[in-house]
Design a protein around this motif. Structure first.
Motif, PDB file in Angstrom:
ATOM      1  N   UNK A 138       0.845  -1.193   0.000  1.00  0.00           N
ATOM      2  CA  UNK A 138       0.000   0.000   0.000  1.00  0.00           C
ATOM      3  C   UNK A 138       0.886   1.250   0.000  1.00  0.00           C
ATOM      4  N   UNK A 139       1.506   1.593  -1.124  1.00  0.00           N
ATOM      5  CA  UNK A 139       2.466   2.715  -1.139  1.00  0.00           C
ATOM      6  C   UNK A 139       1.859   4.055  -0.755  1.00  0.00           C
ATOM      7  N   UNK A 140       0.601   4.291  -1.106  1.00  0.00           N
ATOM      8  CA  UNK A 140      -0.009   5.575  -0.744  1.00  0.00           C
ATOM      9  C   UNK A 140      -0.240   5.670   0.763  1.00  0.00           C
ATOM     10  N   UNK A 141      -0.636   4.554   1.382  1.00  0.00           N
ATOM     11  CA  UNK A 141      -0.814   4.546   2.832  1.00  0.00           C
ATOM     12  C   UNK A 141       0.534   4.748   3.521  1.00  0.00           C
ATOM     13  N   UNK A 142       1.595   4.076   3.020  1.00  0.00           N
ATOM     14  CA  UNK A 142       2.921   4.226   3.601  1.00  0.00           C
ATOM     15  C   UNK A 142       3.396   5.671   3.511  1.00  0.00           C
ATOM     16  N   UNK A 144       1.562   8.326   3.274  1.00  0.00           N
ATOM     17  CA  UNK A 144       0.721   9.139   4.165  1.00  0.00           C
ATOM     18  C   UNK A 144       1.175   8.994   5.615  1.00  0.00           C
ATOM     19  N   UNK A 145       1.509   7.766   6.042  1.00  0.00           N
ATOM     20  CA  UNK A 145       1.954   7.542   7.413  1.00  0.00           C
ATOM     21  C   UNK A 145       3.328   8.160   7.667  1.00  0.00           C
ATOM     22  N   UNK A 146       4.139   8.281   6.631  1.00  0.00           N
ATOM     23  CA  UNK A 146       5.422   8.968   6.789  1.00  0.00           C
ATOM     24  C   UNK A 146       5.239  10.482   6.882  1.00  0.00           C
ATOM     25  N   UNK A 147       4.134  10.973   6.322  1.00  0.00           N
ATOM     26  CA  UNK A 147       3.865  12.407   6.335  1.00  0.00           C
ATOM     27  C   UNK A 147       3.139  12.840   7.601  1.00  0.00           C
ATOM     28  N   UNK A 148       2.193  12.023   8.045  1.00  0.00           N
ATOM     29  CA  UNK A 148       1.392  12.364   9.221  1.00  0.00           C
ATOM     30  C   UNK A 148       2.241  12.290  10.483  1.00  0.00           C
ATOM     31  N   UNK A 155       6.727  11.142  12.895  1.00  0.00           N
ATOM     32  CA  UNK A 155       5.989  10.463  11.837  1.00  0.00           C
ATOM     33  C   UNK A 155       5.542   9.091  12.318  1.00  0.00           C
ATOM     34  N   UNK A 156       4.376   8.624  11.855  1.00  0.00           N
ATOM     35  CA  UNK A 156       3.874   7.319  12.266  1.00  0.00           C
ATOM     36  C   UNK A 156       4.774   6.195  11.767  1.00  0.00           C
TER      37      UNK A 156
END
Length: 237
Positions: A138-142, A144-148, A155-156
């Motif tokens: 899930x590259x988009x989720x990854x 996003x979690x690096x950004x959030x 970062x998460x």
């Protein structure tokens, strides 16, 4: 919020008061809790629960220099990395929750979907003898979690490929074996063993042999004046 499309995409934490070797014949759980909502909320609520509850044991160990220190049942980073990886890399096309099972001697995280690697890996392996490459389902989720950022501004998800390395290192610091993996096309199982029997035995032995001291002081009574009220006399006595 994956639950809007996949109702079973939550984290479920369950405790069984038996060793992992009995997981096929285990009794009813003694604890059961769900973490729901958005991906970041699930991770944040899980982290808060682990830090603020007494779900995991703490062992007291004697320091060579004197005094005692507390040793956690598992390194926090190993538990956290197992759960965050499960949330980030799970197969959301498989309608099952992420299961976190606590046994008396192991903590097991089961994530829907197998591990994606560029080379073949054995079905059962340890991080001691197998290196995992970073390949995201899930590259988009990854991303996003690096950004959030979490409540502490971190970062998460941290640097790539650092998580499993830190898991192995932190387990070794406590004298625990490296995390084990069992992977099939339908699930990935991470097993953390706590070596609880020997650690409890050592902790009890060290605490039983601990000297205790107290200070005793004599208490000298002071005579009161004979014309004082009787109740005042009783209070002073």
């Amino acid at each position: 919020n994956p639950e809007k499309d996949v109702p079973q995409s939550f984290i479920r934490l369950v405790r069984f008061d038996v060793p992992y070797s009995e997981h096929n014949t285990r009794p009813a759980p003694t604890y059961d809790k769900k973490f729901t909502g958005s991906i970041t909320k699930q991770i944040r609520d899980f982290r808060t629960f682990i830090l603020e509850s007494a779900f995991f044991e703490v062992y007291q160990r004697r320091n060579p220099s004197g005094g005692f220190s507390e040793e956690p049942e598992y390194p926090t980073i190993a538990i956290d990395e197992s759960v965050v990886n499960a949330v980030a890399h799970r197969d959301y096309g498989i309608g099952k929750p992420i299961h976190c099972f606590k046994y008396t001697d192991a903590f097991v995280v089961i994530s829907p979907g197998g591990i994606i690697q560029s080379v073949n890996i054995p079905e059962h392996f340890s991080l001691d003898n197998t290196h995992l490459e970073h390949h995201s389902r899930n590259p988009q989720i990854m991303e996003w979690l690096r950004t959030m950022k979490d409540a502490h501004g971190r970062a998460f998800v941290q640097a790539l490929q650092e998580g499993t390395k830190r898991m192995r290192e932190e387990m070794a610091k406590l004298g625990l074996s490296a995390p084990e993996y069992i992977t099939t096309p339908l699930e990935t199982r991470v097993i953390l063993y706590n070596n609880s029997a020997s650690r409890k035995e050592i902790s009890l032995a060290e605490n039983a042999d601990a000297p205790e001291f107290t200070n005793l002081y004599p208490l000298n009574g002071v005579p009161i004046e004979p014309d004082r009220d009787k109740r005042d006399h009783q209070k002073k006595e």
